[in-house]
Write a protein that holds these residues in place. Sequence first.
Motif, mmCIF file in Angstrom:
data_model
loop_
_atom_site.group_PDB
_atom_site.id
_atom_site.type_symbol
_atom_site.label_atom_id
_atom_site.label_comp_id
_atom_site.label_asym_id
_atom_site.label_seq_id
_atom_site.Cartn_x
_atom_site.Cartn_y
_atom_site.Cartn_z
ATOM 1 N N TYR A 103 0.863 -1.184 0.000
ATOM 2 C CA TYR A 103 0.000 0.000 0.000
ATOM 3 C C TYR A 103 0.902 1.237 0.000
ATOM 4 O O TYR A 103 1.671 1.455 0.937
ATOM 5 N N PRO A 104 0.871 2.072 -1.031
ATOM 6 C CA PRO A 104 1.817 3.187 -1.140
ATOM 7 C C PRO A 104 1.613 4.240 -0.046
ATOM 8 O O PRO A 104 0.477 4.592 0.287
ATOM 9 N N GLU A 105 2.713 4.724 0.483
ATOM 10 C CA GLU A 105 2.630 5.778 1.499
ATOM 11 C C GLU A 105 1.993 7.043 0.932
ATOM 12 O O GLU A 105 1.312 7.786 1.649
ATOM 13 N N THR A 106 2.214 7.298 -0.357
ATOM 14 C CA THR A 106 1.624 8.493 -0.968
ATOM 15 C C THR A 106 0.097 8.409 -0.976
ATOM 16 O O THR A 106 -0.590 9.418 -0.806
ATOM 17 N N HIS A 107 -0.405 7.203 -1.192
ATOM 18 C CA HIS A 107 -1.857 7.004 -1.179
ATOM 19 C C HIS A 107 -2.408 7.230 0.227
ATOM 20 O O HIS A 107 -3.439 7.887 0.416
ATOM 21 N N LEU A 108 -1.714 6.695 1.234
ATOM 22 C CA LEU A 108 -2.152 6.893 2.610
ATOM 23 C C LEU A 108 -2.073 8.366 2.997
ATOM 24 O O LEU A 108 -2.964 8.885 3.686
ATOM 25 N N LEU B 59 -4.911 10.793 4.696
ATOM 26 C CA LEU B 59 -4.721 11.559 5.938
ATOM 27 C C LEU B 59 -5.053 13.039 5.739
ATOM 28 O O LEU B 59 -5.550 13.700 6.666
ATOM 29 N N LYS B 60 -4.766 13.568 4.554
ATOM 30 C CA LYS B 60 -5.055 14.983 4.295
ATOM 31 C C LYS B 60 -6.546 15.285 4.361
ATOM 32 O O LYS B 60 -6.942 16.437 4.575
ATOM 33 N N GLN B 61 -7.362 14.274 4.145
ATOM 34 C CA GLN B 61 -8.808 14.487 4.150
ATOM 35 C C GLN B 61 -9.426 14.321 5.545
ATOM 36 O O GLN B 61 -10.630 14.457 5.701
ATOM 37 N N LEU B 62 -8.588 14.040 6.527
ATOM 38 C CA LEU B 62 -9.056 13.855 7.895
ATOM 39 C C LEU B 62 -8.694 15.062 8.761
ATOM 40 O O LEU B 62 -7.733 15.775 8.470
ATOM 41 N N PRO B 63 -9.427 15.294 9.827
ATOM 42 C CA PRO B 63 -9.117 16.424 10.711
ATOM 43 C C PRO B 63 -7.858 16.164 11.531
ATOM 44 O O PRO B 63 -7.459 15.021 11.743
ATOM 45 N N LEU C 157 2.309 11.398 8.257
ATOM 46 C CA LEU C 157 2.715 10.009 8.421
ATOM 47 C C LEU C 157 4.214 9.899 8.642
ATOM 48 O O LEU C 157 5.004 10.526 7.950
ATOM 49 N N LYS C 158 4.596 9.105 9.625
ATOM 50 C CA LYS C 158 5.996 8.775 9.844
ATOM 51 C C LYS C 158 6.123 7.256 9.846
ATOM 52 O O LYS C 158 5.389 6.567 10.550
ATOM 53 N N THR C 159 7.041 6.746 9.036
ATOM 54 C CA THR C 159 7.249 5.296 8.989
ATOM 55 C C THR C 159 8.703 4.978 9.314
ATOM 56 O O THR C 159 9.604 5.799 9.104
ATOM 57 N N GLU C 160 8.912 3.806 9.803
ATOM 58 C CA GLU C 160 10.258 3.356 10.160
ATOM 59 C C GLU C 160 10.397 1.882 9.793
ATOM 60 O O GLU C 160 9.508 1.077 10.102
ATOM 61 N N ASN C 161 11.471 1.549 9.114
ATOM 62 C CA ASN C 161 11.774 0.156 8.817
ATOM 63 C C ASN C 161 12.731 -0.374 9.878
ATOM 64 O O ASN C 161 13.790 0.215 10.116
ATOM 65 N N LEU C 162 12.344 -1.447 10.528
ATOM 66 C CA LEU C 162 13.182 -2.015 11.569
ATOM 67 C C LEU C 162 13.170 -3.524 11.479
ATOM 68 O O LEU C 162 12.417 -4.109 10.707
ATOM 69 N N LYS C 163 14.002 -4.155 12.292
ATOM 70 C CA LYS C 163 14.059 -5.603 12.335
ATOM 71 C C LYS C 163 13.629 -6.085 13.711
ATOM 72 O O LYS C 163 14.104 -5.593 14.731
ATOM 73 N N ALA D 22 -0.314 14.384 14.697
ATOM 74 C CA ALA D 22 -1.317 15.432 14.498
ATOM 75 C C ALA D 22 -0.705 16.794 14.810
ATOM 76 O O ALA D 22 -0.147 16.992 15.896
ATOM 77 N N ARG D 23 -0.812 17.715 13.882
ATOM 78 C CA ARG D 23 -0.308 19.070 14.114
ATOM 79 C C ARG D 23 -1.312 19.912 14.879
ATOM 80 O O ARG D 23 -0.949 20.884 15.541
#
Length: 396
Positions: free
Chosen positions: A26-31, A35-39, A44-50, A63-64
């Motif tokens: 699921y592309p982060e750009t799509h998500l 999110l822009k359409q929500l109050p 979005l912040k993502t982190e790749n970990l093991k 949330a700002r």
Amino acid sequence: MPIAYLDLIGGIAGDIFLAALLDAGYPETHLATVLKQLPGGLSLKTENLKINGVSAKKVSIVARTTGVLPQKRTELFSLVDRLPFEKKVLAKAKNILETIFQAEAKVHGEDINQVHLHELSAFDTLADIFGVLGGLSYLKVEEVCASEIPLGRGLIHSRHGILPAPAPATLEILKGLPVKGIPEKKETVTPTGAALLKNLVKVFGPFPEMRISKVGYGAGHQKFDTCPNILRLLVGKKRTTENLSGEKVVELEANIDDKTPEELAFLAEKLFEKGALDVGFTPFFMKKGRPGFKLCILAKPENTNQLVKIFFSEEASLGVRIREIKRKTCPRQIKKISTPWGEISVKFAKAPCDSFKIEFEDLKKLSEQTGIPLIKLKKNIESYLKQHYYKERNNY
């Protein structure tokens, strides 16, 4: 049918579900667009970990905007109705929220329109719900399945004070769903995670029959002591029996102890002539230790009476047992195929069987005509069909 399977290794929360969807494609750009359409001015912040050597994705929704969502049902639903999403998406989101409100009202003994969400009033609650719905839609998932739900025990802090884990509202939502205990002294399932399962999962149990195309791992924010805090998401095509033909058939069965093998073969021929779908004999020991045969006939219900008449006319037995059963059959077709050794009939079966079989009588005749041993001829024709015909035209 596109299908998703949630392997709930460490439980589920909205953000873990969302992370697994992102990891599965699921592309982060799509998500981010969702999110822009929500109050709340969400980002979005993502982190790749093991985790235990397994690559997984962790998600944080920031949330700002200060403050929280409307905490009462009517006010929050009014906000949701104004969001710029399709009606069916809004309806699903409201069903998930309704599940949470109903659980909170039951646990606190309050009217559903008076209960407050408290911890679930954060802006990221809507982000989890609409993000998950958006991810499933993007991956074209039509059915969601899941494993049993693992529940840890312990104590959690809430606005009501210290509560046992799972939270009372979570347990209320999980009523009727399959759960199992794990030796983890932390919260493994959140109310939002439970509500997503309740509304989206069609079947709980082991891995379904499917062809896996994508696998995603979502990581939680806590570290567990007894298992990895991850959710594994499998996406692919469900291997269904939709192509199978379902029908009711009749099974006729009798014990026979006074017929020779030649007479039984003659009886089978007569039964096939009168419409039997299959005829079989099984040797076994009858009363007083006498060897005999168990006759089993498979037939369509409308042919039952004439088959019974044949059965009794041959004096095979004084009684017959009749059972109505159901069976599934693969769609099949017999085609005449030209081969280097001559023309032969081949029975092709569609998915999920995906097989073919050479008709024996044709093979026998061709062997006699060509002088090629039957076993060798069969191998040659099967190899020819696999190479030149079956792989390319098995959809007939």
